[in-house]
Scaffold this active site. Structure first.
Site, PDB file in Angstrom:
ATOM      1  CB  SER A  53      87.513  71.365  38.333  1.00 55.94           C
ATOM      2  OG  SER A  53      86.776  71.269  37.453  1.00 55.94           O
ATOM      3  CG  ASP A  67      89.173  69.138  36.049  1.00 54.86           C
ATOM      4  OD1 ASP A  67      89.305  68.958  37.221  1.00 54.86           O
ATOM      5  OD2 ASP A  67      88.015  69.710  35.571  1.00 54.86           O
TER       6      ASP A  67
END
Length: 276
Positions: A41, A166
Site C-alpha cells: 500500500s 490494496d
C-alpha cells in the site's frame, strides 16, 4: 558463508505512511542501506522511490512528495459532491486514482522492476484469485497503484487483465516475505497502529476497522514470533500515534504530515543509536 541480506519492510497505513519517511532518514543517517525493499500500500509507494534511489538523496524527494500532497490534497481532494456522484456512478469508489498515478509517473516514469537500483517487490490482493500477489516485474507504477487501491476509496486496479485491491488486505506488514526472500536482517517500518491496544467498536463503521486490525496484527505477530534462527527483525518506532489517527476521515488529514515525519525520525534515530 553467505553474505548478510538486509531488507526494509514498509507496511501499509494511508497517510500514516509519512512516518516511514522519518524512519528511512534515520536508517540512511546510520549508514544502513537495503538489499531488498518490500512494500504494501503506502509502503509500496515509499518503497518504490527508495528502491529507485537507495540512499540519503531520496529523502528530499519523499519529503517533497508528502509536503506537496499535504498542501494540494489532490490525491483525496475531491469535494463531497463529486465523491457522491462518483460513488453512485461506479458503485465501487469515492476518489479517482488518476492523481496518484500521475504523481507516481512523475517520480518513476516508465521504470520497470528490472530498472531499479535494488530489488523491490510490492503486494496487492488479487480479486479473481482471492489471493496475495507479489509484483516483481513489469512497470513499477502499475504495481504500486494496484498495491495502494484502498477498497471503497480508489477503483480496483487492473494489471494485465486482472483486478487488484490494496495489499494491506492480505499482507499489511510483510515480514514473512522478507524471510522467504533470504533476508537475515530486517528493518520493519510500520505506521504505529500495532503499538496501540484495540478497544471494542462502538459504532457500525468501527467494526470493519477493528476486524481488519485484528487480522493484520495477528499475522504480523505470528510472523515475528516465527522468525528463524539467525534472522533479526527491528521494528522502528513512530514517535507516537493517537486514536485520532484511526478516525473515519483520518485518511484525508494531511495537517500532521511533517510532524509525523520528524517524530519518527527522532524516535528511530534514538532506537538505532541504542542498537549500535
Amino acid at each position: 558463508m553467505s553474505a548478510s541480506r538486509t531488507a526494509f519492510v514498509l507496511g501499509g497505513g494511508g497517510l500514516l505512511g509519512a512516518v516511514e519517511v522519518g524512519m528511512l532518514r534515520a536508517l540512511f543517517d546510520a549508514g544502513i542501506a537495503p538489499d531488498l525493499v518490500l512494500g504494501t500500500s503506502v509502503g509500496a509507494l515509499n518503497g518504490a522511490l527508495v528502491a529507485a534511489d537507495p540512499g540519503p538523496g531520496v529523502i528530499d524527494r519523499l519529503v517533497g512528495l508528502w509536503e506537496s500532497a499535504a498542501s494540494s490534497k489532490d490525491v483525496y481532494g475531491d469535494g463531497p459532491v463529486r465523491q457522491v456522484r462518483r460513488a453512485v456512478r461506479t458503485g465501487t469508489h469515492l476518489h479517482s486514482s488518476r492523481p496518484l498515478r500521475a504523481r507516481l509517473q512523475a517520480e518513476l516514469g516508465e521504470r520497470t522492476f528490472a530498472d531499479l537500483a535494488v530489488e523491490f517487490q510490492c503486494c496487492a490482493a488479487s480479486i479473481e484469485r482471492a489471493a496475495e500477489h507479489w509484483f516483481t516485474e513489469g512497470r513499477v507504477v502499475d504495481a504500486v497503484v494496484a498495491s495502494a487501491a484502498v477498497p471503497g476509496l480508489l477503483r480496483p486496479a487492473v494489471v494485465e487483465g486482472e483486478h487488484y485491491l490494496d495489499g494491506g488486505i492480505v499482507n499489511s506488514i510483510p515480514v514473512g516475505r522478507a524471510v522467504e526472500q533470504g533476508a537475515d536482517r530486517i528493518f520493519v517500518l510500520q505506521v504505529g497502529r500495532v503499538d496501540r491496544p484495540l478497544t471494542p467498536p462502538r459504532k457500525p463503521w468501527e467494526v470493519a476497522r477493528v476486524s481488519f486490525e485484528i487480522a493484520r496484527r495477528h499475522r504480523f505477530h505470528r510472523e515475528m514470533a516465527a522468525l528463524p534462527a539467525g534472522v533479526t527483525a527491528h521494528v522502528l518506532p513512530t514517535g507516537g500515534s493517537t486514536e485520532r489517527d484511526d478516525s473515519l476521515l483520518s485518511y484525508r488529514d494531511f495537517r500532521a504530515v511533517m510532524r509525523r515525519i520528524d517524530a519518527a525520525h527522532r524516535a528511530s534515530t534514538r532506537y538505532l543509536e541504542e542498537l549500535a
